[in-house]
Every structure is written in C-alpha cells, then in structure tokens.
Design an enzyme around this catalytic site. Sequence first.
Site, PDB file in Angstrom:
ATOM      1  NE  ARG A 105       2.744  20.012  55.050  1.00 13.21           N
ATOM      2  CZ  ARG A 105       2.776  19.349  53.909  1.00 13.21           C
ATOM      3  NH1 ARG A 105       2.226  18.165  53.813  1.00 13.21           N
ATOM      4  NH2 ARG A 105       3.359  19.859  52.855  1.00 13.21           N
TER       5      ARG A 105
ATOM      6  CG  ASN B 295      -8.474  33.950  59.428  1.00 11.71           C
ATOM      7  OD1 ASN B 295      -9.410  34.479  60.004  1.00 11.71           O
ATOM      8  ND2 ASN B 295      -8.602  33.348  58.252  1.00 11.71           N
TER       9      ASN B 295
ATOM     10  CG  HIS C 255     -13.636  24.628  57.790  1.00 12.26           C
ATOM     11  ND1 HIS C 255     -12.673  24.092  56.949  1.00 12.26           N
ATOM     12  CD2 HIS C 255     -14.829  24.363  57.212  1.00 12.26           C
ATOM     13  CE1 HIS C 255     -13.260  23.502  55.935  1.00 12.26           C
ATOM     14  NE2 HIS C 255     -14.568  23.653  56.061  1.00 12.26           N
TER      15      HIS C 255
ATOM     16  NE  ARG D  56      -0.072  12.768  60.318  1.00 10.11           N
ATOM     17  CZ  ARG D  56      -1.288  12.493  59.881  1.00 10.11           C
ATOM     18  NH1 ARG D  56      -1.779  13.144  58.862  1.00 10.11           N
ATOM     19  NH2 ARG D  56      -1.999  11.563  60.462  1.00 10.11           N
TER      20      ARG D  56
ATOM     21  CG  LEU E 167      -1.380  19.506  63.024  1.00  8.89           C
ATOM     22  CD1 LEU E 167      -1.972  20.586  63.897  1.00  8.89           C
ATOM     23  CD2 LEU E 167       0.144  19.568  63.024  1.00  8.89           C
TER      24      LEU E 167
ATOM     25  CG  ASP F   3     -12.018  20.855  58.262  1.00  4.82           C
ATOM     26  OD1 ASP F   3     -11.179  21.585  58.821  1.00  4.82           O
ATOM     27  OD2 ASP F   3     -12.013  20.652  57.035  1.00  4.82           O
TER      28      ASP F   3
ATOM     29  CD  GLU G 127     -12.349  32.452  57.108  1.00  2.00           C
ATOM     30  OE1 GLU G 127     -11.230  32.151  57.524  1.00  2.00           O
ATOM     31  OE2 GLU G 127     -12.730  32.192  55.951  1.00  2.00           O
TER      32      GLU G 127
ATOM     33  CG  ASN H 292      -8.745  24.810  61.767  1.00  2.00           C
ATOM     34  OD1 ASN H 292      -7.862  25.516  61.250  1.00  2.00           O
ATOM     35  ND2 ASN H 292      -9.604  24.111  61.042  1.00  2.00           N
TER      36      ASN H 292
HETATM   37  C1  GRF Z   1      -9.221  30.787  55.593  1.00  2.00           C
HETATM   38  O1  GRF Z   1     -10.335  30.828  54.756  1.00  2.00           O
HETATM   39  C2  GRF Z   1      -9.400  29.765  56.688  1.00  2.00           C
HETATM   40  O2  GRF Z   1     -10.733  29.629  57.093  1.00  2.00           O
HETATM   41  C3  GRF Z   1      -8.931  28.493  56.016  1.00  2.00           C
HETATM   42  O3  GRF Z   1      -7.857  28.878  55.219  1.00  2.00           O
HETATM   43  C4  GRF Z   1      -7.981  30.254  54.866  1.00  2.00           C
HETATM   44  C5  GRF Z   1      -6.729  30.920  55.330  1.00  2.00           C
HETATM   45  O4  GRF Z   1      -6.672  32.272  54.957  1.00  2.00           O
HETATM   46  N1  GRF Z   1      -8.611  27.490  57.004  1.00  2.00           N
HETATM   47  P1  GRF Z   1      -5.587  33.223  55.611  1.00  2.00           P
HETATM   48  O5  GRF Z   1      -4.225  32.566  55.341  1.00  2.00           O
HETATM   49  O6  GRF Z   1      -5.881  33.318  57.066  1.00  2.00           O
HETATM   50  O7  GRF Z   1      -5.719  34.523  54.897  1.00  2.00           O
END
Ligand code: GRF
Length: 218
Positions: free
Chosen positions: A93, A16, A111, A67, A95, A147, A176, A109
């Site tokens: 992690r 990503n 997900h 943390r 936060l 999340d 994604e 983020n």
């Molecule tokens: C992705 O599926 C994202 O949605 C989740 O962790 C994964 C990370 O994949 N939070 P990458 O490291 O971006 O390939």
Amino acid sequence: MPGLKVAILISGRGSNMRALVDACAATDLAADVVCVLSDRAGAAGLDYAERAGIATAVVDRRGHGDRESFDAALNAALEAAGAEFVCLAGFMRLLGESFVNRWRDRLINIHPSLLPAFKGLHVHERVLETGVRISGCTVHYVRAEMDVGPIIVQAAVPVEADDSAESLAARVLAQEHRIYPLALRLIAEGRVRVVGERVLISGQRAADASLLNPLPES
Ligand code: GRF
C-alpha cells in the site's frame, strides 16, 4: 539495554520480515520486533510472526473508507504496540503524506532494484527487458513519493544471460535478506544520519569488491 522497538508491515510472503525477526532474535542487534502488521488477512508471513511469539494485527484496507482513515488505523496500531520505528517489508500500500511525515526518518523500505532505477512494480521483468547487466536491491528511508528517499544500503547482483524474472528475483532476494538486517543494525547502533536527503553512516567500511558483468576474458 532495551533495543529499538520495531514494527514490520507486510502484505504477503514476508521473507524480509523473517530475516529481520531472525536477526533481532539471534544476534546482538539492539532492536526488538514489537509487532507485525498486515493489510491482508491471509498474508503468509503472519503465521511465522505468530509462531515467533510476536504480536500481529491485520489492518484491512477494505474496512476503511479512504486512505486517511486506513493510515490513521495503521498509526493507531503502531502506537498501541509501542513502535518507535517501522520497516516496510513487501507492504503493497502507498502510505499518505501525513503518515509518512509522522514517521519521517523512522520509516524504511526495501525495494528489489538499485534505486533510483526501476521504481515501482514488475522490476525484474523491466530489468531483463532493458538489458542492464547489474541489478540489486536498496534499503531506503520512505518519502511520500513511491520508492524515493535517502538510500541506506544497496547490494548489487549480476544479471545472468539466461535469467528469468524468477531466477533474477531469487538472486536479488538473497541479498535483500542480507541488507535489510544490516540497515536496521546500522540504525539501531545510531550510526545513520540523514543530511540533506543523503544518508551518512559513521564508521562505514567501503565495499570489498567491484562487480563486472560480463567478466573480462582472462
Ligand atoms: C521484496 O522483493 C521486496 O523488495 C519488495 O517486495 C518483496 C517482498 O517479499 N518490496 P517478502 O514478502 O519480503 O518475501
């Protein structure tokens, strides 16, 4: 015109992160990736960022007692890089509240589920166990709870009858890579507002299709 200065936080593969870096480099997206930070020294994504000429740093959790001190080190690295906005991209992690509040509405983020369903880890296994027929992915603003946060963009994908967690993950991941750059673009264009924990997007076009699974017999 200088773009939004974006930091990306990763823990591993970084696909990503790559999608965001490539979108910033190759399109008219008014955002520049100023640094990629990882909490793991071996994160594969760091190599890609370095090759792309982006500053990288590792903020190792083990080097920090609690943390708060880890979050403070992360914050210092972000400020040193001049970051104005933070994208979590597979950052593993949680936060702390003060970090999240410090970056409130400047921290997003991705997900791999249609939130608020299937928060947490092992999403695709749980999707398959549950038998839902449509899954997907979500880009959202980060709040202290895992999340949770105002939803910016979602994409839906069908769950196929013979899916494994891996095949479903791959289908979701492809989406994604579309929605994370889209969310960043909308934000960089100043079109996204958080109002009462919901996101309003100016000039939003409706989705162009509905998704049925299974398809009706024709
Ligand atoms: C992705 O599926 C994202 O949605 C989740 O962790 C994964 C990370 O994949 N939070 P990458 O490291 O971006 O390939």
